[in-house]
Design an enzyme around this catalytic site. Sequence first.
Site, PDB file in Angstrom:
ATOM      1  N   GLY A  71     113.896  30.352 -33.304  1.00  0.00           N
ATOM      2  CA  GLY A  71     113.506  30.314 -34.707  1.00  0.00           C
ATOM      3  C   GLY A  71     114.592  29.676 -35.558  1.00  0.00           C
ATOM      4  N   SER A  72     114.811  30.241 -36.734  1.00  0.00           N
ATOM      5  CA  SER A  72     115.665  29.591 -37.737  1.00  0.00           C
ATOM      6  C   SER A  72     117.113  29.402 -37.313  1.00  0.00           C
ATOM      7  CB  SER A  72     115.643  30.391 -39.031  1.00  0.00           C
ATOM      8  OG  SER A  72     114.317  30.462 -39.495  1.00  0.00           O
ATOM      9  N   THR A  73     117.610  30.226 -36.388  1.00  0.00           N
ATOM     10  CA  THR A  73     119.004  30.046 -35.986  1.00  0.00           C
ATOM     11  C   THR A  73     119.200  28.653 -35.385  1.00  0.00           C
ATOM     12  OG1 THR A  73     118.487  31.184 -33.922  1.00  0.00           O
ATOM     13  CG2 THR A  73     119.560  32.495 -35.631  1.00  0.00           C
ATOM     14  N   LYS A  79     118.357  26.041 -36.733  1.00  0.00           N
ATOM     15  CA  LYS A  79     118.693  25.112 -37.830  1.00  0.00           C
ATOM     16  C   LYS A  79     120.175  24.779 -37.838  1.00  0.00           C
ATOM     17  CE  LYS A  79     114.758  26.604 -40.551  1.00  0.00           C
ATOM     18  NZ  LYS A  79     114.266  27.730 -41.336  1.00  0.00           N
TER      19      LYS A  79
END
Lengths: 572, 365
Positions: free
Chosen positions: A292-294, A296
């Site tokens: 997920g966002s990690t 990014k």
Amino acid sequence: MSAPRSREKIVYHRLIIIFSFIFLCFSGITARLIYIQVIRSEEFNKQALRQRLRKIKLTPKRGIIYDRNKNVLAMSIEVDSVYATPRFVKDPDNTAEKLSLILGMDKSIIKQKLTRKSGFVYIARKIDKDKSKKIKKLKLKGIGYLRESKRYYPGSNLAPQLIGFAGMDNKGLTGLELYYDALLQGESGELVTEIDPLGRSIPDGVLNLSPSIDGDNVVLTIDKNIQFVAESELKKAVESSKAKAGVVIVMDTKTGEILAMANMPSFDSNVYNQAEVETLRNRAVTDVYEPGSTMKIVIAASALEEKIVRPQDVFYLPSTIKVADKEIKEAHERPPGNFTFSQIVSKSSNVGAVTIGLKLGKERIFRYIKSFGLMEKTGIDYPGEVKGYLPPLYRWYGSTIGNIPIGQGISVTALQMLRAVAVIGNDGVIVKPYLLKDVLKNETADSNGKSKSIKPVSRRVVSHETSQQLKNILKEVVAEGTGGNARVSGYEVAGKTGTAQKPKSNGKGYEKGKYIASFVGFVPADNPKLAVIVIIDEPQGVIWGGSIAAPVFSNVSEYSLRRLKVLPAVVN
Amino acid sequence: MRRENALSYYGLIAFTFIIVLLGIIMISSASSIIAFAREKDAFFYLKRQIAWTSVGFIGLIFFSKVDFHRLRKISFVLAVISLILLVLVLFLGKSAGGARRWLILGGISFQPSEFAKFSMIILGADLLLRIRKEKPGRESKHKGYRNSLIFIVAINILLIILQPDFGTAFSIFLALFLLMVLSGEKIFSLFKMGIASLPVILLIILINPERIERIFTFLFPDKNVLGGGFHLNQSLIAIGSGGLYGKGFGMSRQKFFYLPAAHTDFIFAIIGEELGLVGAISVVIVFLMFTYFGMKIALRSKDLFGKVLAAGITFMIAIQAIINMGAVTGVLPITGIPLPLISFGGTSLLFTLCEIGILLNIALR
């Protein structure tokens, strides 16, 4: 007169004949002796040795597993095993009755063992000291005891998945007990003795003894106290969010030493055979998840390193973005607006990340993901490590480039992700995580007390400048973005939250209501000592990484920093 | 005493001493393990053997002083005592290992069959020579004596077989047969007797399946290593592993319960193991010399009764030695008789020494 005289003669002659016959018999026996003792001597000698020589295996003492401060995590203790020699058992029924009361075993099973046609049968192996004392007091006929070494884990449920356990035969079965089995096990010796037909050894009959060499003691990088805190904080979070599972890893950012590796649910190593299968895995290295966002962080680092953006560059982001046939939304709906590059990361904008991703292009994304070590095993000294999955470039569909930057369609292990993020804390250099700090050679071994130390492996991934820039952005995440709960008083934290939907096991789409909440970061931000990742698997109710995982990060980090006597920075 | 007899006399004494001493020494080694296991005293059998040796030498001295002709007068009395004891042992005897061979008298075990050996030889020498006292032409009278001897010996043998102790019975049979050969029995009648006794011996063997097995084992030793062949195989392992010079005194490994009866019937195997071929052949030579001196005494004796009695005693001892060593080395079936003067066993030792006393007495006259 002639008759008796002839009779004397007859007697004389016959006596000579009989004596000759006796002489012949004695000669025959002599010949036979020469045949047995000279011609066939060697053959009989071999037969003699074959029937009375017995080789007895001498089992070495298994080495101790210490934490980094020489606290014992696993050790071997001497316990009794109870066996029976069935033909010496006088009253099987009564004996079984008495044994079953103390051992808490079924009487019929014991009786069946006691009446077996065998010279040796185990009744119960490696039993408690007080139980064996009670049994010995009964002085039962035909019941004997063997001293055996049993693995004992003083911490019971401290890092059971990490340490693993050794089985009945003192061989490591899982975890580090398995990985360092060769070191811990030692070398078994051999005692060659002479025995009589009943198996008793003949006095002075020892022919050869090669003593066993005890196993080496190993020192882990783990800090028992940090491990304990990591486990209890994780347990609290998993229980309060009614999650399925959770992982916390605490790593020395610069060296790759693992200080803690906690898993929930857990079990007690001392009674590992009662543990549920679900609790046995060291999920930190054996399970993959969609980050997920990690993810990014990796995308942002790539963009900065490739110099296609600067932190203060402004992007106009619509509410959603369409890539091929797929529309990517934000986690929290918002109107279109301007975002700096920093804000894309700190506010965790999916649209922004995809926009950057599109600017980078799939080749560069692929290359950086690889460079950050997300496509290879970390090489940690632990058995059964897996690596994540990223589809090869030729299998990227049109929408893939819209998924990867927000951590979908890619899977990693917690350790892989932690290691990737630690790159930013470590000035752009990737380290190899490891668990073995030292090997204390056993005294009986030839190299007296010399210890083997492990050299850290490192490789530059991004430049100093890139890592500085991204570090500042990650500080913002905690200072004013989604990771506010990760703050540690007195220290500046850099990190990233992640909340990812769990993909369906068939790979088509995502499970509704099943999330993985995570937080990964390092602290103190400017000169990081610790890199920590927290993963909560399937929390119920509140599902956000910033709400569930970040507080665990905060608590574990705070304790660890104090324990490691890291000086607080002066902040506000 | 004439000069030639002096040599035999002292030779016999010397070799008796050598054999008895060798026996005590070997018992101290061969019996120590089983003695400790059974009696918690490693010297249990050794002490008893030494005690019996002392008693035996008193017997030896006694019989060497008493005129052996007196024995002729009580030969029937001895035979009757023997019969009574053999009947008693069948009813009151101590049973061990499936046989009733021992009478316990005041804590001392006594083996009547050993007394039977002793008395049968004296009776044999007496009866077979009664013809000489008769006038020529009284052949039938001789036959009467001979047949009554055969009858008495047969009853003795039968009683001993009932114990059962086939080995002792057979050695009595063989010694008495040789005595008949010696005493001038016609070859033809000896042949007849031999033929006649064969079916009886066969029948006795066939009655007992254990004896069939022993014979089978003897004929095919390798086929039956774990069953009846076990003893023989262990015996051969003991002797064979001794090699040329042996493992050294006390160093036997087979005495650790591999070899059964290591201190009794199989002591020769332990000698072979500990003292090697050198020791084992020495034992054979010692017995040969003993036999030689015994024969010499028989030959030199002016007295026909003394001649036959001396020969009979010598035969009895030599036959037992041959049967024992033959069985232990696997050239004869295992019958379970001791090696005279060496195997542990008080009664055997006592009467053997008494017999040697008689031999010495014959040599003196």
